[in-house]
Write an enzyme that holds these catalytic residues in place. Structure first.
Site, short mmCIF file in Angstrom:
data_model
loop_
_atom_site.label_atom_id
_atom_site.label_comp_id
_atom_site.label_asym_id
_atom_site.label_seq_id
_atom_site.Cartn_x
_atom_site.Cartn_y
_atom_site.Cartn_z
N ALA A 241 0.80 -1.23 0.00
CA ALA A 241 0.00 0.00 0.00
C ALA A 241 0.84 1.29 0.00
CB ALA A 241 -1.00 0.05 1.15
N ALA A 242 2.14 1.20 -0.23
CA ALA A 242 2.93 2.44 -0.36
C ALA A 242 2.34 3.30 -1.47
CB ALA A 242 4.39 2.10 -0.68
N GLY A 243 2.03 2.66 -2.59
CA GLY A 243 1.45 3.39 -3.72
C GLY A 243 0.07 3.95 -3.37
N ASP A 244 -0.70 3.22 -2.60
CA ASP A 244 -2.04 3.69 -2.22
C ASP A 244 -1.95 4.91 -1.31
OD1 ASP A 244 -3.03 1.55 -3.64
OD2 ASP A 244 -3.16 0.24 -1.88
P1 ATP Z 1 2.46 -0.92 -3.71
O1 ATP Z 1 2.01 -1.77 -4.87
O2 ATP Z 1 3.46 -1.59 -2.82
O3 ATP Z 1 1.34 -0.26 -2.99
P2 ATP Z 1 3.47 0.75 -5.78
O4 ATP Z 1 4.31 -0.23 -6.53
O5 ATP Z 1 2.17 1.16 -6.38
O6 ATP Z 1 3.28 0.31 -4.29
P3 ATP Z 1 5.82 2.29 -5.31
O7 ATP Z 1 6.38 2.98 -6.49
O8 ATP Z 1 6.49 1.05 -4.84
O9 ATP Z 1 4.27 2.09 -5.56
O10 ATP Z 1 5.79 3.30 -4.06
C1 ATP Z 1 5.08 4.52 -4.06
C2 ATP Z 1 5.90 5.57 -3.34
O11 ATP Z 1 6.10 5.15 -1.99
C3 ATP Z 1 7.30 5.76 -3.91
O12 ATP Z 1 7.30 6.70 -4.98
C4 ATP Z 1 8.05 6.28 -2.69
O13 ATP Z 1 7.84 7.66 -2.52
C5 ATP Z 1 7.38 5.50 -1.55
N1 ATP Z 1 8.14 4.27 -1.24
C6 ATP Z 1 7.92 3.02 -1.71
N2 ATP Z 1 8.84 2.14 -1.24
C7 ATP Z 1 9.65 2.86 -0.43
C8 ATP Z 1 10.81 2.55 0.37
N3 ATP Z 1 11.31 1.30 0.43
N4 ATP Z 1 11.38 3.56 1.07
C9 ATP Z 1 10.88 4.83 1.04
N5 ATP Z 1 9.79 5.19 0.31
C10 ATP Z 1 9.20 4.22 -0.42
O1 RIB Z 2 -2.06 -2.02 -2.87
C1 RIB Z 2 -2.16 -2.91 -1.79
C2 RIB Z 2 -3.48 -3.63 -1.83
O2 RIB Z 2 -3.52 -4.47 -2.96
C3 RIB Z 2 -3.72 -4.55 -0.67
O3 RIB Z 2 -4.34 -3.91 0.43
C4 RIB Z 2 -4.55 -5.67 -1.28
O4 RIB Z 2 -5.87 -5.72 -0.78
C5 RIB Z 2 -4.54 -5.42 -2.78
O5 RIB Z 2 -5.70 -4.80 -3.20
#
Ligand code: ATP
Ligand code: RIB
Length: 299
Positions: free
Chosen positions: A249-252
């Site tokens: 959920a970093a992206g969320d």
């Molecule tokens: P997820 O699918 O895990 O929810 P995502 O792949 O959609 O994430 P990411 O690009 O991995 O999105 O992460 C979104 C933002 O979160 C990045 O641009 C960054 O700012 C932050 N982030 C992600 N991972 C890290 C990390 N290991 N350390 C610090 N910031 C991070």
């Molecule tokens: O982005 C993270 C989410 O992906 C999780 O909470 C899971 O439910 C899936 O939808």
């Protein structure tokens, strides 16, 4: 108070910690088990609410225990569940998640009721939406529903932000209806057919989307940060250095925080900085919604 509309999935996340991911056919004994509220739509809605916005969330649950817990969880966050619908014939969405020692994850989603959130559900919800300029959505609900939203946004001059996750091809007609697209590296690569690994790939990828009509492009690059491009600006903003415990959920959290910053009228760089800070906090904590920071934590 900024008002944002989030349209998307709600899941319950069943999470197991593991030293490493299993190979196909392999059984591993993992570590602790956690039950978290998740789903890309609900995670983004909660992240936005914790940033201080009034959030209208449109989603669909099954009529079951997980659905009930999801609804209660959203209400505790101050999110109205008036437009969180139910499909009694389907189970609520589930995600099976493993998280390894580096905080990386693998996720398999059983969409259940999320798959029946239809264009007609959105159409029925539209007249009752409060005044809003921004709509945020993802791809864990049917593509026809996103297509409908994109046409609505274009017709009514709303700013539609698409976080194209999980990755899937988009109808060509959708691109010029998007105010902003926020793919990660895998999604950007799948959508464009181009590599998205190196610094000099990012401007080319962004240009590809803009040639298709997307107004602004923001690539999220995990621990490498973000790359932003529109017709007048580009910004390469690094991530904050933290020790990641769970990147789920970093992206969320990034997207949910960003839409609030934009709805508050922040400029791009300031808005991306705020979302970067919020996402960096989220990766230091376990869980999806559980990891989203409150506005007061962004010092
Ligand atoms: P997820 O699918 O895990 O929810 P995502 O792949 O959609 O994430 P990411 O690009 O991995 O999105 O992460 C979104 C933002 O979160 C990045 O641009 C960054 O700012 C932050 N982030 C992600 N991972 C890290 C990390 N290991 N350390 C610090 N910031 C991070
Ligand atoms: O982005 C993270 C989410 O992906 C999780 O909470 C899971 O439910 C899936 O939808």
């Amino acid at each position: 108070m900024a008002h944002v509309v989030v349209v998307g999935s709600s899941n319950t996340d069943l999470v197991v910690k593991t030293e490493r991911f299993p190979k196909p056919g392999e059984t591993l004994v993992g570590g602790d088990f956690f039950l978290f509220q998740g789903g890309k739509g609900a995670n983004q809605a909660v992240a936005a609410a914790r940033m201080g916005a009034e959030v209208t969330f449109i989603s669909k649950l099954g009529k079951d225990l997980f659905g009930k817990q999801t609804r209660e969880g959203l209400e505790k966050e101050g999110i109205s569940t008036r437009l969180v619908l139910e499909d009694a014939a389907k189970a609520s969405g589930i995600a099976l998640i493993t998280v390894d020692e580096q905080g990386e994850n693998t996720i398999v989603v059983a969409p259940g009721a999320n798959a029946s959130l239809s264009p007609s559900d959105i159409q029925a919800a539209l007249p009752s939406l409060p005044n809003h300029a921004f709509i945020l959505c993802q791809l864990e609900i049917p593509i026809d529903t996103i297509t409908f939203l994109a046409s609505y946004a274009q017709e009514k001059n709303k700013n539609l932000i698409l976080n194209p996750a999980p990755a899937q091809k988009l109808p060509e007609s959708m691109y010029d209806q998007l105010f902003l697209i926020t793919p990660n590296e895998t999604e950007a690569s799948l959508l464009t057919g181009m590599p998205c690994d190196r610094e000099d790939d990012y401007p080319k990828i962004a240009q590809w989307f803009r040639n298709k009509g997307v107004k602004q492009v923001l690539l999220t690059l995990g621990e490498k940060g973000t790359y932003f491009q529109n017709s007048t600006q580009q910004h390469r903003i690094p991530a904050q250095k933290v020790t990641a415990v769970d990147t789920t959920a970093a992206g969320d959290v990034f997207n949910g925080s960003l839409v609030v910053a934009l709805a508050e009228g922040m400029q791009w760089k300031e808005a991306i900085n705020l979302a970067t800070k919020a996402a960096s906090i989220s990766v230091t904590r376990m869980g999806a919604q559980a990891s989203a920071p409150f506005r007061s934590e962004l010092v």
